[in-house]
Design a protein around this motif. Structure first.
Motif, PDB file in Angstrom:
ATOM      1  N   SER B  67       4.642  -4.987 -46.367  1.00  0.00           N
ATOM      2  CA  SER B  67       3.188  -5.584 -46.549  1.00  0.00           C
ATOM      3  C   SER B  67       2.897  -6.974 -45.798  1.00  0.00           C
ATOM      4  CB  SER B  67       2.435  -6.236 -47.669  1.00  0.00           C
ATOM      5  OG  SER B  67       3.288  -7.923 -48.147  1.00  0.00           O
ATOM      6  N   GLU B  68       1.834  -6.821 -45.108  1.00  0.00           N
ATOM      7  CA  GLU B  68       1.649  -8.019 -44.161  1.00  0.00           C
ATOM      8  C   GLU B  68       2.165  -8.825 -44.327  1.00  0.00           C
ATOM      9  OE1 GLU B  68      -2.351  -7.557 -42.325  1.00  0.00           O
ATOM     10  OE2 GLU B  68      -1.783  -4.723 -42.074  1.00  0.00           O
ATOM     11  N   LYS B  69       1.622  -9.216 -45.308  1.00  0.00           N
ATOM     12  CA  LYS B  69       2.509 -11.149 -46.383  1.00  0.00           C
ATOM     13  C   LYS B  69       3.810 -10.628 -45.675  1.00  0.00           C
ATOM     14  CE  LYS B  69      -1.807 -12.566 -49.048  1.00  0.00           C
ATOM     15  NZ  LYS B  69      -2.036 -12.450 -50.316  1.00  0.00           N
ATOM     16  N   ASP B  70       4.682  -9.522 -46.481  1.00  0.00           N
ATOM     17  CA  ASP B  70       6.157  -9.537 -45.952  1.00  0.00           C
ATOM     18  C   ASP B  70       6.465  -9.904 -44.672  1.00  0.00           C
ATOM     19  OD1 ASP B  70       5.879  -9.167 -48.629  1.00  0.00           O
ATOM     20  OD2 ASP B  70       6.222  -7.145 -48.986  1.00  0.00           O
ATOM     21  N   ILE B  71       5.686  -9.026 -43.566  1.00  0.00           N
ATOM     22  CA  ILE B  71       6.217  -8.955 -42.428  1.00  0.00           C
ATOM     23  C   ILE B  71       6.469 -11.012 -41.722  1.00  0.00           C
ATOM     24  CG2 ILE B  71       5.691  -8.630 -40.033  1.00  0.00           C
ATOM     25  CD1 ILE B  71       4.526  -5.693 -41.809  1.00  0.00           C
ATOM     26  N   LYS B  72       5.232 -11.278 -41.976  1.00  0.00           N
ATOM     27  CA  LYS B  72       4.909 -13.015 -42.056  1.00  0.00           C
ATOM     28  C   LYS B  72       5.877 -13.315 -42.703  1.00  0.00           C
ATOM     29  CE  LYS B  72      -0.071 -12.423 -40.415  1.00  0.00           C
ATOM     30  NZ  LYS B  72      -1.392 -12.218 -40.899  1.00  0.00           N
ATOM     31  N   LYS B  73       6.078 -13.470 -43.818  1.00  0.00           N
ATOM     32  CA  LYS B  73       7.419 -14.310 -44.568  1.00  0.00           C
ATOM     33  C   LYS B  73       8.502 -13.726 -43.458  1.00  0.00           C
ATOM     34  CE  LYS B  73       5.671 -14.092 -49.520  1.00  0.00           C
ATOM     35  NZ  LYS B  73       5.728 -13.667 -50.860  1.00  0.00           N
ATOM     36  N   ILE B  74       8.683 -12.851 -43.124  1.00  0.00           N
ATOM     37  CA  ILE B  74      10.042 -12.364 -42.852  1.00  0.00           C
ATOM     38  C   ILE B  74      10.201 -13.206 -41.318  1.00  0.00           C
ATOM     39  CG2 ILE B  74      11.612 -10.355 -41.226  1.00  0.00           C
ATOM     40  CD1 ILE B  74      10.557  -8.520 -43.197  1.00  0.00           C
ATOM     41  N   ILE B  75       8.891 -12.868 -40.627  1.00  0.00           N
ATOM     42  CA  ILE B  75       9.556 -13.751 -39.088  1.00  0.00           C
ATOM     43  C   ILE B  75       8.878 -14.728 -38.863  1.00  0.00           C
ATOM     44  CG2 ILE B  75       7.475 -13.375 -37.195  1.00  0.00           C
ATOM     45  CD1 ILE B  75       7.216 -10.483 -37.264  1.00  0.00           C
TER      46      ILE B  75
END
Lengths: 257, 599
Positions: B67-75
């Motif tokens: 999800s977009e949230k997951d991507i932001k967490k990783i970055i």
């Protein structure tokens, strides 16, 4: 000729009296389901519904300028009793129908029972003029996130010009999926018509804005509406499709007291 | 007054007239939503996993489970710490189910400078033994060297003599600077909601009722599909200047068309089968244009222009062989109320689609309105519609996704449409509707899914006489998945009924199958046995070697089975094999052999 056009728009027989039309913009958006967002006019659909307020609505049926429909409904709740009066008026130059209604309901531990009496007056210029008194009944059960209602229109099998008026059964269940979202499903059966399945959704985007949408199967129609809430006032605008005719635009103003 | 009378007549008349509209490919099987492109993409990512320590947001968004949230967490996590294993992902808040899905598609080490992927496939179809060359051959070579990608794809269908009857080639340069991408060779464009340009094999409706109808495209990609028409050939580039993207493109390519005696185009050959060399690549199409996009975090606006020239006229004078097309598209991605749309104008015709989503995770709605004028040029487009040639259609789609309880999901959609102008011989608006309800319930090792789909439309059917008739088709389907150790069992039972209302003709059919999938280490085996007893067509998705999405059509009485094997011989080489056959029908066997190597 115009007379026949109007009559034929609504049904395939000539019994075009007491048309089962939505009595507010909300009902236009929800395909006639009323528990998902109660309003004073809901008592016309199910007399067991209580919602204190005043509501006035107007539409040009299927965008036809010579077919305006006006509605006015007031409901007041006193202790466990709800009182409702209202009127719907279809005003074509050659075809007029007025339906005045008075309802009473009583609520006890989540159960509500209500009944209404309607005075139906219909005139077609140089053709006929008659009136009828019709009785509707309704039941409603509300329990936390679920509410279920059943209403029957014309339980007395009233007749108009020697022809029996349609009997309409409407069952509806409404579920609160979340605090902001509701889902309602219903089945409607009207004399000489197939069962109509209905499903409607409500989403409170913001305290000022609510969105309604619905689908009806047999006949296939989609309704969409938006409600703008300003303190005790709310303004609803909705549209509903028809497979062959133009969109049905509807507008309602509601004051809750 | 006359128009009102006509309207009334329309309402009262139950015998209405319409053409037999072509169904979209894979219109019902939601499993088959993975278009060739998506399937290719996943296979590509699997072979060349995304490096979580250097990938940007766009690269991550290719993985459908993130999800977009997951991507932001990783970055945001990797700014301070390097991600070295799956446990790190769990630590930063990615849930275990997602991590499990991601495993095959990500890597933690640094990227290779050189990658080569080679896919070779041969197919043998027994029913086509009468053709001069029965072999079907496909090969795809993709070579990555730093920022460059080189590709060559070729295909030969049964009956075609030339080993590279169809081919695609490209050189792609990609960067994270101003020049984001440059492609020379064959490529495909996809803009806005796909009215002017979109991949042809994407679908509109599926069990994901509130997400699939919304088109989200990477605007420019090399052409890696084996769908042998409507690719573009020339050069295109994606230039990013701050919040603006510019995609200028030029294409000059030959396509196969059917011509009349005056050498005018009657139709295009979309099958890709070229048995007559004279009808192959006999029309030239030149396109050039510019796509621009302004993108901010939660919204984007696009403006697109294209000039299209065919070197032959059309038999249908309503279609011009030289025309300009413009379109404007937008996505406003507010949290609770995403709205999207596109409007296009070409050949003095308009086409538009607009939709909005609203609701929460537990109850999501999607409303989508489309309006495509008759004779709007549809060649390169594939927006939301109920037919493959989408012009002459007005419709309203309403989809809902409901999650009433944990692990329970209900998807439903209701689609109403009308073809307002003359189709074939009958001058009349024709209408149709489709209702779809799907209930999915997951348990620990079991999943159940019940689906009902009903279509009601006016269809051109030939009985004693050919005319347009009211046609209803209803499908009831029950699916049951069960996971036991390394085995996955899938059982399906399907009942289909068809009804011609005015002729009072009923037809029905039943289909059942059992599928077993067994996966251990390097080996995957899939077997399926299907039995059917039917007067109507059943559409059934079946597994295949990678890169093929297949929807079998079954009718009559019989049994059908297939067997798929995938085996990693070496770490970088996989052999894939499939055999399928109809038990009680001779000469229906199909064989597939594919070797995929990645270095």
């Amino acid at each position: 000729m115009k007379l026949f056009i109007i009559i034929l728009i609504f049904c395939t027989t000539l019994s075009a009296i007491d048309l089962n039309l939505p009595s507010s913009a909300i009902q236009n958006a929800t395909s006639g389901l009323v528990l998902i967002l109660p309003s004073p006019s809901a008592a016309k659909s199910n007399p067991a519904c209580s919602f204190t307020g005043i509501e006035t609505s107007a539409t040009y049926l299927f965008s036809m300028e010579d077919l305006p429909l006006y509605n006015f409904h007031v409901q007041y709740k006193y202790h466990d009793f709800g009182f409702h009066i209202g009127n719907s008026f279809l005003a074509h130059p050659l075809y007029k129908e007025s339906s005045s209604i008075i309802s009473l309901n009583h609520t006890y531990q989540g159960f509500s029972i209500g009944s209404s009496i309607r005075y139906l007056y219909n005139i077609v210029e140089e053709y006929h003029e008659d009136s009828a008194i019709i009785t509707d009944v309704g039941l409603l059960w509300q329990n936390g996130k679920i509410s279920t209602g059943l209403s029957i229109h014309n339980v007395t099998h009233s007749r108009f010009l020697e022809e029996q008026l349609p009997i309409v059964y409407l069952w509806e269940s409404c579920f609160s999926i979340t605090q902001k979202s509701k889902l309602s499903i219903g089945l409607e059966k009207e004399t000489d018509f197939d069962f109509a399945f209905k499903i409607a959704g409500r989403y409170d985007i913001h305290k000022v804005l609510t969105v309604l949408s619905s689908y009806q199967y047999e006949p296939d129609r989609i309704g969409v509406g938006a409600i703008f809430n300003l303190k005790d006032f709310s303004l609803c605008y909705s549209v509903r499709t028809h497979q062959y005719l133009s969109l049905n635009h509807y507008i309602s103003l509601n004051y809750a007291f | 007054m006359r128009s009102k009378i006509l309207l009334i007549l329309f309402l009262l008349t139950t015998i209405l007239f319409a053409e037999d509209s072509e169904e979209k490919l894979f219109s019902f099987e939601d499993e088959t939503y993975h278009s060739t492109e998506l399937s290719d993409l996943l296979q590509n990512i699997k072979k060349n996993p995304i490096n979580v320590n250097i990938a940007d947001e766009k690269e991550f968004s290719q993985i459908p489970w993130l999800s977009e949230k997951d991507i932001k967490k990783i970055i945001s996590y990797r700014i301070t710490d390097k991600i070295t294993n799956l446990e790190n992902l769990y630590k930063i808040g990615i849930d275990a189910v997602t991590i499990n899905e991601l495993e095959d598609y990500i890597t933690f080490s640094s990227t290779f400078d050189l990658k080569l992927k080679q896919t070779s496939r041969v197919e043998l179809h027994q029913p086509k033994q009468y053709l001069p060359s029965t072999l079907k051959y496909f090969q795809k070579t993709i070579l990555n060297i730093n920022n460059f990608k080189f590709g060559f794809i070729s295909q030969k269908d049964e009956g075609e003599n030339n080993l590279i009857d169809y081919y695609s080639y490209f050189v792609e340069y990609s960067n994270k600077n101003i020049l984001r991408k440059l492609i020379i060779g064959k490529y495909r464009l996809a803009l806005g909601q796909g009215i002017l340009f979109a991949p042809k094999l994407g679908m509109s409706k599926s069990g994901a009722a509130t997400s699939v109808p919304v088109k989200k495209f990477n605007p420019l990609k090399p052409y890696t599909s084996s769908y042998e028409i409507w690719e573009m050939e020339g050069a295109a580039t994606n230039i990013k200047l701050s919040i603006f993207n510019f995609v200028p493109y030029y294409s000059n390519t030959a396509i196969s068309a059917n011509l009349d005696t005056l050498k005018c185009i009657t139709s295009f050959n979309e099958s890709g089968l070229h048995l007559d060399e004279n009808k192959k690549n006999n029309v030239n199409e030149m396109i050039y244009g510019l796509a621009t996009k302004y993108t901010l975090q939660d919204h984007s606006f696009g403006l697109n222009f294209a000039k299209i020239n065919f070197d032959h006229n059309f038999t249908n004078h309503a279609r011009k062989n030289k025309y300009s097309a413009i379109s404007a598209d937008f996505i406003i991605n507010r949290n609770s109320f995403p709205t999207f749309g596109e409007i296009a104008y070409a050949q003095e015709k308009t086409a538009g689609v607009i939709g909005c989503k609203f609701g929460e995770n537990e109850l999501r709605h999607l409303l989508l309105l489309r309006y495509y004028q008759k004779d709007f040029p549809t060649w390169h487009g594939n927006p939301f519609s109920s037919q493959s040639r989408f012009d002459n259609e007005v419709g309203l789609y309403y989809g809902m996704t409901i999650i009433p309880f944990k692990r329970t999901k209900i998807n439903c959609y209701f689609d109403l449409w009308s073809f307002p102008e003359t189709r074939y011989f009958e001058k009349m608006p024709t209408v149709g509707s489709e209702q779809f309800i799907q209930l999915e319930k997951k348990f620990d090792t079991n999943s159940l899914r019940f689906t009902i789909q009903h279509k009601d439309k006016e269809k051109y059917i030939s009985l004693d006489e050919a005319k347009i008739r009211d046609f209803e088709r209803t499908t009831f389907r029950a699916d049951w998945w069960q996971d036991i150790n390394n085995f996955r069992f899938k059982t399906r039972c399907e009942l289909v009924t068809e009804y011609l209302t005015n002729d009072d003709i009923h037809k029905n059919g039943i289909l059942a199958y059992e599928e077993i999938k067994w996966k251990i280490n390097k080996l995957t085996l899939i077997g399926q046995v299907t039995v059917y007893h039917s007067d109507v067509l059943h559409y059934m998705y079946e597994h295949n070697v990678d890169g093929i999405m297949q929807n079998s059509i079954l009718k009559g009485d019989g049994a059908y089975s297939y067997f798929v094997l995938k085996y990693n011989i070496l770490k970088k080489i996989e052999i894939q094999f499939k055999v399928s056959d109809h038990w009680n029908t001779k000469d229906k066997m199909r064989l597939y052999l594919q070797i995929v190597s990645s270095f």
